[in-house]
Design an enzyme around this catalytic site. Structure first.
Site, PDB file in Angstrom:
ATOM      1  N   ASP A  24       0.847  -1.019  -0.321  1.00 34.94           N
ATOM      2  CA  ASP A  24       0.462   0.044   0.024  1.00 34.94           C
ATOM      3  C   ASP A  24       0.826   0.933  -0.724  1.00 34.94           C
ATOM      4  O   ASP A  24       2.383   1.324   0.491  1.00 34.94           O
ATOM      5  CB  ASP A  24      -1.230  -0.323   0.918  1.00 34.94           C
ATOM      6  N   ASP A  32      -1.659  -1.296  -3.874  1.00 33.09           N
ATOM      7  CA  ASP A  32      -2.258  -0.645  -5.060  1.00 33.09           C
ATOM      8  C   ASP A  32      -0.734  -0.491  -5.887  1.00 33.09           C
ATOM      9  O   ASP A  32      -0.045  -1.108  -5.661  1.00 33.09           O
ATOM     10  CB  ASP A  32      -1.964   1.062  -4.918  1.00 33.09           C
ATOM     11  N   ASP A 101      -4.643 -10.917 -15.785  1.00 29.68           N
ATOM     12  CA  ASP A 101      -6.191 -12.059 -15.311  1.00 29.68           C
ATOM     13  C   ASP A 101      -6.940 -11.664 -16.085  1.00 29.68           C
ATOM     14  O   ASP A 101      -7.319 -10.390 -16.408  1.00 29.68           O
ATOM     15  CB  ASP A 101      -6.110 -12.167 -14.062  1.00 29.68           C
ATOM     16  N   ASP A 203      -9.237 -17.282 -15.989  1.00 36.51           N
ATOM     17  CA  ASP A 203     -10.133 -17.224 -14.575  1.00 36.51           C
ATOM     18  C   ASP A 203     -11.367 -18.355 -15.381  1.00 36.51           C
ATOM     19  O   ASP A 203     -12.384 -17.821 -16.364  1.00 36.51           O
ATOM     20  CB  ASP A 203     -10.821 -16.228 -14.065  1.00 36.51           C
ATOM     21  N   GLU A 257      -7.198 -21.310 -16.197  1.00 31.65           N
ATOM     22  CA  GLU A 257      -7.409 -22.276 -14.457  1.00 31.65           C
ATOM     23  C   GLU A 257      -8.725 -22.786 -15.035  1.00 31.65           C
ATOM     24  O   GLU A 257      -9.745 -22.634 -15.442  1.00 31.65           O
ATOM     25  CB  GLU A 257      -8.165 -21.125 -13.625  1.00 31.65           C
ATOM     26  N   HIS A 332      -3.522 -17.414  -4.516  1.00 29.50           N
ATOM     27  CA  HIS A 332      -4.644 -17.045  -4.097  1.00 29.50           C
ATOM     28  C   HIS A 332      -6.287 -17.515  -3.700  1.00 29.50           C
ATOM     29  O   HIS A 332      -6.964 -16.770  -2.845  1.00 29.50           O
ATOM     30  CB  HIS A 332      -5.832 -15.539  -4.510  1.00 29.50           C
ATOM     31  N   ASP A 333      -6.197 -18.920  -4.401  1.00 32.88           N
ATOM     32  CA  ASP A 333      -7.756 -19.327  -3.757  1.00 32.88           C
ATOM     33  C   ASP A 333      -7.656 -20.415  -3.222  1.00 32.88           C
ATOM     34  O   ASP A 333      -7.980 -21.750  -2.571  1.00 32.88           O
ATOM     35  CB  ASP A 333      -8.011 -19.882  -5.131  1.00 32.88           C
TER      36      ASP A 333
END
Ligand code: GLC
Length: 563
Positions: A24, A32, A101, A203, A257, A332-333
């Site tokens: 950040d 960011d 992505d 995705d 994915e 991230h999953d």
């Protein structure tokens, strides 16, 4: 075309960034784009070649950016298009490639197309989504991942119809059967490629094609709907069309994915002659420690190393002649690599983390690391539901509560399984909030940033996990045989040691990896290695006792050259 034909995306090492949690710079507790720019030199110093950036597009953040409301704009929390352009330029200056992505199975319900689509049955955008008129009765059952009721059809009063959403109610599925939708998506992809991005991670890409007669779900898919979703009638027609219309026009990489896709189908996606994708992420490893088809429930008995080896060996065989694999242990999953596949107790954390680095970097396929893996970040294991932010955990909790189910068991499960384990802020230093932000982070930071799991303290220690990671990446770069060499499993039945060779002509490697908390010995004398030169190990002791007998310390990794 053969699978061993040289390509940059086969030789590169990928680093995945979850932008919300990386750095950040605005002081609002959310990562960011300027934060990523600030850390580019660091990423370059790891030896990384390619960055995969999770979605940074405009989004109301129902699912942290996987619900896109504008494909051609940047989420204001993350910055502006000017920041993005600066990021891309900064990456290219450093020789880093950028993979974005691509989330095109669904949009946000706040996307212009959907806002129009829901207005009336005659709206020109109506057919951009899947609608079921209520006068036909209740639509055939479809399951939703993130819906509080598990129902993928949502009734919408305005037009007395249901719309389809495989994920949350705010993620309506796009209707790929409509050629206008496909055209819009291809143009959007051109927009990003013309800017210079180097590829897409796609995705849930196998879900895009649907049987628009919406038949009843065949009985066999009742317990597990995923393979049904992944086998739509026109999937490969669309991927091939996308390749011809867009992908083939650029020097880029693609990785799908692919939940619900098994080995029998693998080459349909990545056999080069079929002109679809370069690689994909299968789900077999990610379900190894899960209960049957329950993707979010941990299985009761521990997973076995023989099962782990079989998954990697089988997939290696799948791509032996054609196609190319992708290698990952987290994203991230998923929970954190060392907590899940190694051991994050203080006694074993160092060796287990570096052993897993050694593993991914000596296998055949493109290795993907998730931010924080390089310093051995671990699961946070929240005690209370109030600490969670992920829609997946929150909605499943709400559903179980509604059904009067045991919530303590659920919370215990989430300590190991939750996606938030993998989303805690990057641990940069030992200052407050781990140097991630100077205000309260959107998700709690793991307190072990104060105990050496941070970049700054590991930079200062030549024997740190971080510096081992750098050396190991360099080892892969220095030995092309570790990228392209044939893989052969040794000691297949051994539950403690994963051993294999990688051979390309005269370049021959032996890799030994202990997955045990104890010292172990193995005898591979039958293999006749000739001379064995140690290239790298994460442990000071030399494991080779002579004549093909080895004694490995707990979680020791050794890479030898032989011949
Ligand atoms: C993919 C993403 C996941 C997201 C889902 C819906 O599985 O990796 O984070 O929630 O698709 O877009």
């Amino acid at each position: 075309m053969e699978s061993n034909q040289r390509k940059w995306w086969k030789e590169g090492v990928v680093y995945q960034i979850y932008p919300r949690s990386f750095q950040d710079t605005k002081g609002n507790g959310i990562g960011d784009i300027q934060g990523i720019i600030k850390r580019l030199d660091y990423i370059k110093s790891l030896g990384i070649d390619i960055i995969w950036l999770c979605p940074v597009y405009e989004s109301p953040n129902d699912d942290n950016g996987y619900d896109i409301s504008d494909y051609r704009n940047i989420m204001s929390e993350f910055g502006t298009m000017a920041d993005f352009d600066q990021l891309l330029e900064g990456m290219h200056q450093r020789g880093l490639k950028l993979v974005m992505d691509l989330v095109v199975n669904h949009t946000s319900d706040e996307h212009f197309w959907f806002r129009e689509s829901r207005k009336s049955r005659e709206n020109p955008y109506r057919d951009y989504y899947h609608w079921w008129p209520a006068e036909k009765g209740i639509p055939p059952k479809r399951f939703s991942y993130f819906d509080v009721d598990g129902d993928a059809w949502k009734y919408d009063e305005q037009t007395n119809s249901y719309y389809l959403h495989y994920f949350s109610v705010k993620q309506p599925d796009l209707k790929w059967e409509n050629p206008k939708v496909r055209r819009e998506i291809y143009e959007m992809m051109h927009f990003w490629f013309k800017k210079g991005v180097d590829g897409f991670r796609m995705d849930v890409i196998p879900f895009i094609s649907k049987d628009v007669s919406y038949p009843e779900l065949p009985e066999k898919y009742n317990g597990n709907f995923v393979p049904f979703y992944a086998n739509g009638p026109k999937l490969h027609e669309y991927l091939h069309e996308m390749n011809k219309e867009v992908l083939s026009k650029y020097d880029i990489m693609t990785v799908g994915e692919t939940p619900g896709v098994d080995r029998d189908q693998a080459l349909l996606f990545v056999d080069e002659d079929r002109e679809e994708l370069n690689m994909f992420f299968h789900f077999e490893l990610m379900s190894l420690d899960r209960e049957g088809d329950e993707v979010f429930w941990m299985r009761k008995d521990p997973w076995k190393l023989t099962e782990f080896k079989k998954i990697f060996s089988d997939w290696d065989e799948t791509f032996a002649e054609k196609g190319w694999g992708s290698l990952f242990l987290s994203n991230h999953d998923n929970p954190r690599t060392v907590s899940r596949w190694g051991n994050d107790t203080s006694e074993h954390w160092y060796n287990a983390t570096t052993m897993l680095h050694s593993f991914l970097l000596t296998m055949k396929g493109t290795p993907y690391f998730y931010y924080g893996d390089e310093i051995g970040m671990t699961n946070i294991r929240f005690d209370a539901i109030k600490d969670y932010q992920d829609i997946n955990t929150l909605n499943r909790y709400a559903l179980l509560k509604q059904q009067g189910m045991d919530l303590d068991t659920f919370l215990e499960n989430e300590k190991e399984a939750s996606r938030d384990n993998g989303r805690t802020p990057m641990q940069w230093d030992s200052s407050e909030n781990s140097g991630f932000s100077n205000s309260r982070p959107w998700l709690k930071v793991n307190s072990n940033y104060k105990d050496g799991i941070n970049v700054e303290s590991q930079e200062a220690d030549s024997n740190s996990v971080l510096n081992y990671f750098r050396k190991m990446v360099q080892v892969r770069k220095d030995h092309l045989g570790l990228v392209y060499g044939n893989y052969r499993l040794l000691l297949g039945e051994n539950e403690e040691v994963y051993a294999y060779t990688r051979i390309m002509d005269t370049e021959k490697y032996l890799v030994l990896l202990s997955f045990s908390t104890e010292k172990t010995t193995v005898d591979i004398s039958a293999e006749n290695f000739g001379t064995l030169d140690l290239i790298i190990s994460n442990d000071a002791s030399n494991a080779h006792l002579g004549n093909g007998a080895f004694e490995l310390q707990s979680y020791q990794a050794c890479v030898y050259r032989f011949g």
